[in-house]
Design a protein around this motif. Structure first.
Motif, PDB file in Angstrom:
ATOM      1  N   UNK A   1       0.826  -1.200   0.000  1.00  0.00           N
ATOM      2  CA  UNK A   1       0.000   0.000   0.000  1.00  0.00           C
ATOM      3  C   UNK A   1       0.866   1.258   0.000  1.00  0.00           C
ATOM      4  N   UNK A   2       2.103   1.093   0.425  1.00  0.00           N
ATOM      5  CA  UNK A   2       2.995   2.227   0.619  1.00  0.00           C
ATOM      6  C   UNK A   2       3.308   2.919  -0.705  1.00  0.00           C
ATOM      7  N   UNK A   3       3.008   4.203  -0.821  1.00  0.00           N
ATOM      8  CA  UNK A   3       3.412   4.890  -2.043  1.00  0.00           C
ATOM      9  C   UNK A   3       4.928   5.001  -2.100  1.00  0.00           C
TER      10      UNK A   3
ATOM     11  N   UNK B   1      12.113  23.064  -4.716  1.00  0.00           N
ATOM     12  CA  UNK B   1      12.127  24.111  -3.690  1.00  0.00           C
ATOM     13  C   UNK B   1      13.099  23.784  -2.550  1.00  0.00           C
ATOM     14  N   UNK B   2      13.760  22.602  -2.676  1.00  0.00           N
ATOM     15  CA  UNK B   2      14.801  22.286  -1.705  1.00  0.00           C
ATOM     16  C   UNK B   2      14.268  22.113  -0.277  1.00  0.00           C
ATOM     17  N   UNK B   3      13.022  21.660  -0.161  1.00  0.00           N
ATOM     18  CA  UNK B   3      12.453  21.474   1.184  1.00  0.00           C
ATOM     19  C   UNK B   3      12.149  20.005   1.408  1.00  0.00           C
ATOM     20  N   UNK B   4      13.175  19.214   1.700  1.00  0.00           N
ATOM     21  CA  UNK B   4      12.971  17.775   1.858  1.00  0.00           C
ATOM     22  C   UNK B   4      12.110  17.458   3.075  1.00  0.00           C
ATOM     23  N   UNK B   5      12.223  18.275   4.117  1.00  0.00           N
ATOM     24  CA  UNK B   5      11.434  18.036   5.324  1.00  0.00           C
ATOM     25  C   UNK B   5       9.949  18.188   5.051  1.00  0.00           C
ATOM     26  N   UNK B   6       9.604  19.292   4.392  1.00  0.00           N
ATOM     27  CA  UNK B   6       8.195  19.544   4.085  1.00  0.00           C
ATOM     28  C   UNK B   6       7.674  18.490   3.111  1.00  0.00           C
ATOM     29  N   UNK B   7       8.513  18.091   2.132  1.00  0.00           N
ATOM     30  CA  UNK B   7       8.117  17.066   1.185  1.00  0.00           C
ATOM     31  C   UNK B   7       7.837  15.746   1.906  1.00  0.00           C
ATOM     32  N   UNK B   8       8.645  15.428   2.909  1.00  0.00           N
ATOM     33  CA  UNK B   8       8.426  14.184   3.658  1.00  0.00           C
ATOM     34  C   UNK B   8       7.131  14.246   4.456  1.00  0.00           C
ATOM     35  N   UNK B   9       6.836  15.435   4.985  1.00  0.00           N
ATOM     36  CA  UNK B   9       5.561  15.586   5.699  1.00  0.00           C
ATOM     37  C   UNK B   9       4.394  15.343   4.736  1.00  0.00           C
ATOM     38  N   UNK B  10       4.517  15.878   3.520  1.00  0.00           N
ATOM     39  CA  UNK B  10       3.483  15.646   2.499  1.00  0.00           C
ATOM     40  C   UNK B  10       3.378  14.151   2.174  1.00  0.00           C
ATOM     41  N   UNK B  11       4.547  13.506   2.076  1.00  0.00           N
ATOM     42  CA  UNK B  11       4.556  12.072   1.777  1.00  0.00           C
ATOM     43  C   UNK B  11       3.817  11.294   2.859  1.00  0.00           C
ATOM     44  N   UNK B  12       4.033  11.711   4.107  1.00  0.00           N
ATOM     45  CA  UNK B  12       3.346  11.010   5.194  1.00  0.00           C
ATOM     46  C   UNK B  12       1.856  11.283   5.193  1.00  0.00           C
TER      47      UNK B  12
ATOM     48  N   UNK C   1       0.132  11.712   2.530  1.00  0.00           N
ATOM     49  CA  UNK C   1      -0.333  10.814   1.476  1.00  0.00           C
ATOM     50  C   UNK C   1      -0.439   9.378   1.986  1.00  0.00           C
ATOM     51  N   UNK C   2       0.597   8.949   2.688  1.00  0.00           N
ATOM     52  CA  UNK C   2       0.642   7.590   3.217  1.00  0.00           C
ATOM     53  C   UNK C   2      -0.539   7.333   4.148  1.00  0.00           C
ATOM     54  N   UNK C   3      -0.784   8.277   5.052  1.00  0.00           N
ATOM     55  CA  UNK C   3      -1.879   8.096   6.020  1.00  0.00           C
ATOM     56  C   UNK C   3      -3.227   8.039   5.288  1.00  0.00           C
ATOM     57  N   UNK C   4      -3.414   8.923   4.306  1.00  0.00           N
ATOM     58  CA  UNK C   4      -4.688   8.919   3.559  1.00  0.00           C
ATOM     59  C   UNK C   4      -4.880   7.587   2.844  1.00  0.00           C
ATOM     60  N   UNK C   5      -3.836   7.133   2.132  1.00  0.00           N
ATOM     61  CA  UNK C   5      -3.953   5.876   1.383  1.00  0.00           C
ATOM     62  C   UNK C   5      -4.204   4.712   2.331  1.00  0.00           C
ATOM     63  N   UNK C   6      -3.481   4.712   3.474  1.00  0.00           N
ATOM     64  CA  UNK C   6      -3.662   3.650   4.463  1.00  0.00           C
ATOM     65  C   UNK C   6      -5.102   3.625   4.973  1.00  0.00           C
ATOM     66  N   UNK C   7      -5.628   4.809   5.322  1.00  0.00           N
ATOM     67  CA  UNK C   7      -6.993   4.889   5.860  1.00  0.00           C
ATOM     68  C   UNK C   7      -8.006   4.371   4.847  1.00  0.00           C
TER      69      UNK C   7
END
Lengths: 235, 307
Positions: free
Chosen positions: A139-141, B271-282, B284-290
């Motif tokens: 499921x992990x993107x 934009x060189x913001x890896x931290x913010x991008x990772x927060x976005x990734x998470x 996404x992950x939480x939404x897909x998981x739910x």
């Protein structure tokens, strides 16, 4: 088949109309031709972008946007293919794609086959829980992992190397899941027979299981290697 | 080593009580797979959670900021909500269109006799051709003077700007994505249709069920495991949409076709913001998981597994 032959009067041929409604008694219903004509039409529309890709590849650059709906420009520009081959190191690029696809598929297959065999045929503590966690990552993107993977590859100085395209993507759960499901449907007697004949577990895997799962693997590998190609060109 | 494998030990993955396990052998078999799994999946997953707590530039020293990235995402960044809305809209429309069309086409191909396999392959072609090439040719076709509008002009229709009109751009993306992805579901549903015993349909026919009744009362329930699989995979895939907006519209016009993954990619690598991008990734992950968890919780109610 047998129920059908029994259920229907002997006047019609059950094999030809197995899936049609009982109203269609004639040998070729008009719907048959409409359906096939529709299939050709839909197929052509669906395939059109590829035809257009081919047509565009033979147009002079200056006319690509001005030819409208015409398949042909003022002349057929074969030299586009020469340019494609020479403007970038095309041979090298193709070899790279092949290398990534083949190495990736080979690595994934070996790893997945071993894991799948263990998950399907062996007993160990927490087997089913471990499998569930493993499977959950389907499921992990991939996007969640991309940034840490990039940092990792950067630290290992592997950015811009084929290794970075092959190794990190070879450990997904999909292959192992597919092979495990297939193994569970396979009678264990094959393996027992081999074992009685004195084959070791690697031998069984290589000479008994692998030939049996080959068809499944081919399907999966072909889609896996095509996505690998897409992933490597996309990033 | 081999004698450690008890015969008949694991039948269909079930463990008979009292059989000894083969821990060491199993560990040897699992070692490569699980090691890679740990290093390339579990470790990056944990790492991305850690990175999301930092202000992390591509080059230079990361700075710990706690939950600031998440706070900014949820309260201080209107683009996030736009992008989330776009992604949801795409996911719902794409999934519904893809599944309904795939179901219709695979049923049709199932009845097409000897032509079925050929057309199944035809529909599968865009799945295996590189997405980048597919997207580029669609961009070419959908430009203002492209082949689509030239074709419409033959009928006196003034074709719209498919990719630069904010009302239409998302629709074009969805159309291209359905074309690209439908073949996979056609194959899976086709295999499911082939698995339905003709005897069942015959029995329904004898009982007087018409074609539609047979489809909705027999075929659809029998197909529900395949449909469930397709739905789950299609939804997961649709949330990850990236290449289509990246190549067709660059997220524009405005933010009208920007999606979570495209926004994530830009934050990380432009934009060189890896931290913010990772927060976005998470996020996404939480939404897909739910969503996936929700689907699985409804599985028993919606999917018929008894043959």
């Amino acid at each position: 088949m047998t129920t059908e032959t029994l259920a229907k009067p002997a006047t019609d041929k059950p094999t030809t109309h197995r899936r049609h409604s009982p109203g269609m008694r004639k040998k070729k219903h008009p719907g048959h031709y409409i359906s096939r004509a529709g299939a050709i039409l839909v197929g052509l529309v669906f395939f059109f972008p590829f035809l257009w890709m081919l047509a565009t590849s033979l147009k002079p650059t200056s006319e690509i946007f001005s030819t409208g709906a015409s398949f042909l420009a003022s002349r057929v520009e074969w030299s586009n293919y020469v340019t494609a081959w020479t403007a970038i190191p095309f041979g090298r690029v193709i070899i790279n794609s092949f290398l990534v696809a083949i190495a990736g598929a080979a690595l994934t297959t070996v790893v997945s086959l071993l894991s799948a065999y263990a998950f399907a045929r062996m007993q160990f503590k927490h087997r089913d829980k471990l499998f569930l966690v493993f499977l959950g990552t389907l499921v992990l993107p991939q996007e969640v992992l991309v940034i840490p993977l990039y940092i990792m590859m950067n630290k290992l100085e592997l950015v811009n190397s084929p290794t970075a395209l092959i190794v990190p993507f070879a450990f997904g759960a999909f292959g192992a899941f597919l092979i495990r499901q297939f193994l569970l449907s396979l009678p264990e007697e094959f393996e027992e027979a081999a074992r009685i004949d004195g084959a070791g577990s690697i031998r069984i895997l290589w000479s008994v299981i692998l030939p049996l799962v080959r068809a499944h693997l081919q399907w999966w590998q072909s889609s896996a290697s095509s996505t690998t190609g897409a992933a490597s060109s996309g990033r | 080593m081999m004698t450690a494998l008890p015969t008949l030990a694991v039948k269909n993955g079930r463990k008979p009580a009292g059989t000894p396990g083969h821990g060491r052998l199993a560990a040897a078999y699992l070692a490569p797979g699980m090691l890679g799994f740990l290093v390339f999946i579990v470790l990056p997953l944990v790492a991305s959670l850690v990175i999301s707590l930092f202000d992390w530039p591509l080059f230079g020293a990361p700075e710990f900021v706690g939950l600031d990235n998440y706070a900014r995402m949820l309260t201080g960044d209107p683009v996030f909500w736009t992008v989330l809305g776009n992604t949801l809209f795409f996911a719902v429309s794409y999934t519904v269109l893809n599944l309904v069309l795939a179901l219709a086409v695979s049923t049709w191909l199932h009845h097409l006799g000897s032509w079925g396999p050929f057309f199944r392959v035809l529909f599968f072609i865009p799945v295996v051709t590189p997405m980048v090439a597919n997207a580029l040719v669609w961009r070419l076709m959908l430009t203002d003077d492209g082949v689509v509008n030239s074709f419409l002009a033959n009928f006196g229709i003034d074709g719209p700007s498919w990719l630069s009109d904010s009302q239409l751009a998302m629709g074009s993306l969805i159309a291209m994505s359905v074309w690209q992805g439908i073949g996979y579901n056609i194959i899976v549903l086709g295999a499911g249709l082939n698995g339905i015993s003709p005897n069942l349909l015959e029995a329904a026919r004898i009982d007087g069920a018409g074609a539609w009744q047979r489809f909705f009362r027999v075929v659809l329930p029998m197909l529900s495991p395949s449909l469930f699989f397709c739905t789950v995979m299609t939804i997961i895939g649709s949330f990850k949409v990236f290449t289509q907006p990246y190549l067709l519209t660059l997220g524009g016009p405005g933010e009208s076709t920007n999606t979570i993954v495209l926004y994530l990619y830009r934050n990380g690598f432009s934009f060189d913001k890896l931290g913010y991008a990772s927060a976005l990734a998470w996020a996404l992950f939480v939404i897909v998981m739910l969503i996936t968890a929700l689907q699985f919780s409804q599985q028993k109610r919606l999917v018929n597994y008894d043959n």
